[in-house]
Design a protein around this motif. Sequence first.
Motif, PDB file in Angstrom:
ATOM      1  N   LEU A   1       5.933   5.810  -1.715  1.00  0.00           N
ATOM      2  CA  LEU A   1       6.794   5.787  -1.037  1.00  0.00           C
ATOM      3  C   LEU A   1       8.146   4.967  -1.340  1.00  0.00           C
TER       4      LEU A   1
ATOM      5  N   ASP B   1      -9.976   5.700   3.385  1.00  0.00           N
ATOM      6  CA  ASP B   1     -10.430   5.185   2.580  1.00  0.00           C
ATOM      7  C   ASP B   1     -11.769   4.566   3.016  1.00  0.00           C
ATOM      8  N   THR B   2     -11.776   4.086   3.949  1.00  0.00           N
ATOM      9  CA  THR B   2     -13.077   3.450   4.737  1.00  0.00           C
ATOM     10  C   THR B   2     -13.913   4.391   5.034  1.00  0.00           C
TER      11      THR B   2
ATOM     12  N   LEU C   1      -2.688  13.508   4.667  1.00  0.00           N
ATOM     13  CA  LEU C   1      -2.082  12.074   4.132  1.00  0.00           C
ATOM     14  C   LEU C   1      -1.167  12.744   3.079  1.00  0.00           C
TER      15      LEU C   1
ATOM     16  N   VAL D   1      -4.076   5.561   5.230  1.00  0.00           N
ATOM     17  CA  VAL D   1      -4.745   4.990   3.865  1.00  0.00           C
ATOM     18  C   VAL D   1      -6.224   4.452   4.230  1.00  0.00           C
ATOM     19  N   MET D   2      -5.907   3.215   5.013  1.00  0.00           N
ATOM     20  CA  MET D   2      -7.145   2.290   5.377  1.00  0.00           C
ATOM     21  C   MET D   2      -8.057   3.057   6.101  1.00  0.00           C
TER      22      MET D   2
ATOM     23  N   ALA E   1       0.274   3.520   5.667  1.00  0.00           N
ATOM     24  CA  ALA E   1      -0.920   2.561   5.172  1.00  0.00           C
ATOM     25  C   ALA E   1      -2.038   2.533   5.941  1.00  0.00           C
ATOM     26  N   ASP E   2      -1.875   2.648   7.417  1.00  0.00           N
ATOM     27  CA  ASP E   2      -2.855   2.725   8.206  1.00  0.00           C
ATOM     28  C   ASP E   2      -3.857   4.009   8.070  1.00  0.00           C
TER      29      ASP E   2
ATOM     30  N   GLN F   1       6.139   3.436   6.550  1.00  0.00           N
ATOM     31  CA  GLN F   1       5.184   2.983   5.370  1.00  0.00           C
ATOM     32  C   GLN F   1       4.136   2.428   6.301  1.00  0.00           C
ATOM     33  N   HIS F   2       4.109   1.644   7.111  1.00  0.00           N
ATOM     34  CA  HIS F   2       2.965   0.970   7.948  1.00  0.00           C
ATOM     35  C   HIS F   2       2.031   2.108   8.468  1.00  0.00           C
TER      36      HIS F   2
ATOM     37  N   VAL G   1       2.897  12.133   3.311  1.00  0.00           N
ATOM     38  CA  VAL G   1       3.555  11.561   2.224  1.00  0.00           C
ATOM     39  C   VAL G   1       4.752  12.204   1.735  1.00  0.00           C
TER      40      VAL G   1
ATOM     41  N   THR H   1       0.719  -1.228   0.053  1.00  0.00           N
ATOM     42  CA  THR H   1      -0.052  -0.049  -0.071  1.00  0.00           C
ATOM     43  C   THR H   1       0.841   1.205  -0.380  1.00  0.00           C
ATOM     44  N   ALA H   2       1.941   1.130   0.836  1.00  0.00           N
ATOM     45  CA  ALA H   2       2.793   2.364   0.800  1.00  0.00           C
ATOM     46  C   ALA H   2       3.508   2.589  -0.390  1.00  0.00           C
TER      47      ALA H   2
ATOM     48  N   PHE I   1     -15.782   5.861   1.481  1.00  0.00           N
ATOM     49  CA  PHE I   1     -16.785   5.195   0.984  1.00  0.00           C
ATOM     50  C   PHE I   1     -18.206   4.756   2.008  1.00  0.00           C
TER      51      PHE I   1
END
Lengths: 383, 371
Positions: free
Chosen positions: A380, B285-286, B250, B281-282, B278-279, B274-275, B254, A373-374, B289
Amino acid sequence: MDFAFSPEERKFKQEVDQFLIGEKETVIEARKELDSGTGFGSYVWDLLRKLGSRGWLCPTWPKEYGGLDLPHIYRYILTEEIDYYIGNLITVGAGMAGPVVLARGSDQQKNEYLPRIARGEIDFALGYTEPQAGSDVASLEIRAEDKGDYFLMNGQKMFNTRCHYAQYHWLGARTRVTEKKHQGISLFIVDFKTPGISLSPLWTVGGMRTNQVFYDNVQVPKDCLVGEANRGFYYIMEALDYERIFPSSGIRRDFQELVDYVKRIGKGKDPLVRQKLAELAIDIECANLFALRTAWILNNKRIPTYEPGIGKILRTETEHRLANTALQIFGHYGQLNKDSKWASLDGLFEWKYRDTLEYIIAGGTSEILRNVTAQRGLGLPRG
Amino acid sequence: MDLGYSESEQMIKTTAREFLERECPKSLVRAMEEDDTGYPRELWQRMAGLGWMGLIFPEEYGGSNDTFLALVLLIEEMGRALLPGPFIATVVCGGLPILYYGSEAQKEEYLPKIAAGDIVLTQAFIAPDLPTTRPEVEEMVVVKDGSYILSGVKLFAPYAHIADCLVYSSRVTEEDTLFLVDAKQSEVKSSVLPSIGSDKQCEVVLNNMPVSETNVLGKKGQGQEIIGKIGEWGSLAQCGFILGELERVLEMTVEYAKQRVQFNKPIGSFQSIQHQCADMVMDIDTTKFLTYQAAWKLSQQVPATKEISLAKARASDASKRVCLLGVKVHGGIGIMEDHDMSLYYRKAKAGEIAFGDGDFHREIVAQQLDL
């Protein structure tokens, strides 16, 4: 924006629903087989053939290979329906191997394998993981030496789950030793009846059988190579992107069972319990929306980047959290398994609490998918 | 099934983003935190000129009769820009209840003026309930000659200090009733509450304020029902605002992770960073929607109580999680008072609380699950 299904889509959903209700006995027995952890038995194969005869295993494939040429939203509908009644029953053939054969395989391979996958007659076992190659798939070492008129294979696989009931191994093997490890891997379709292959069972904490696989001087015909030699790693990655729609209706079914049970045991008014269950309802809806979104992206002939990965994280972690929350609500009783008369819901969630671990790990761990994802979603840099 | 923006939806987003990027820089956002009125009056008029205030109202009242979904998309862009001002208060909490519950005379009186950007409305429902601080005026309603004399204190009324009209609730014979109260009269006093988002939430004091029968909104005793609806509309609008804020957080995070170098590498190459991204993004995005789904459902004129609370519960929690992660990735610079990251961090807390936080909306979800 429009979240509604079209009349044709709704009709299709109803048709699938009617079919699965009509096949009640087979469905119940098939679910038992899957839940037993030993893999596909006669009821699952029977059901697969029945689904296949309607073109419902591979609805998006071209008609000439047994598909229905339908948009991906129909696959979403089917996946959700089947998940609700039986579980995530998608075959490796329909979900991973088939699409790569379709995109990269020879005409002979397409004709030989795709119609049989679509009819529900065969399945494949994924053959990527090895003792030293888990998340780092590119490190796989099993050797496939080109001996002129065949490949000679030697080495070992680990956690290859469907080998004891699938007909074919969807095998990633090393055909070239290069500095860049991912540039020396090729994909093969290997018939499990080939002499020199042996299995040794492994059992998960959830009671599911997986396998170690040993290749001892196995001679594999040249035409079993899929696509170009040494491009296998890229094909593996493509397959992860294209085809993964993770349904959530199975979780919704289990969740409803939990909600009903909580009401029966008189805990429905406890504010802590209400908060936990509501949070699960949110997570389940999020997983559903991601499956829908992935299907919609595919429907528009675009390639999803990070969406299937997040879809997988949402489904698998929600599924595990559901089990965990159920056990929390049950208190002491939560630890009892199905053999105790005191067990809550026949120990369903005690088992799920163990069983759901596999889904969080297999097919890309949540952490690897966060990397994806990243890097692919946000751009990234790689570490 | 179409999860993409339609042409007109895309147009709203693009126009709003371009306009707000040009007209609402962070310097303006900060200036309005210090400013007494708290919103750029001239910009407000130009937004009305673009049709934003009337977007969701019927054409006969000066609007363009667009959907709630379109409104949410517009508000998403406002959140991204951190646009200060009483937009949600006026349009969603003032205009919509008048449209759905008001008399014809009320609609004709207020809606065209809202659409033209001429008046500001706001909600005043929340009565103080702290045992440690006594309100200066006791809640009281006197009915006299067919009109009402209202006294009482309400808190957290956005921009009440510059509002023309309050949607004010009071108990009339045990039942909540809503009144449209002229906020410019001397019997109404509003003062700004200093708060984490510097977003001009006010204390409103009514002291023997006369209100005529014709200014009752809806029916007598219908207050709770209408307040419930305003809560739903407001929650969903706020989801849009939060979504826009978080999307920008975000992006900033980034960008920073790509250019900030530590240990000889951009920090964005480290898995821990990165994690966290990604968290984010989650969560975003949730939230997105869930919000779009609820707004779409409302646009179809069907009840969306559950969907709205699913969305606001997630948006509220995502709001604090995403902003905290954004601050963490930014490190020291992210906690500087004059950095945009800390600005979003403060504003996001106000959005999380507005119209109910995660716990509040999870309780509604639980009710919707028949628990």
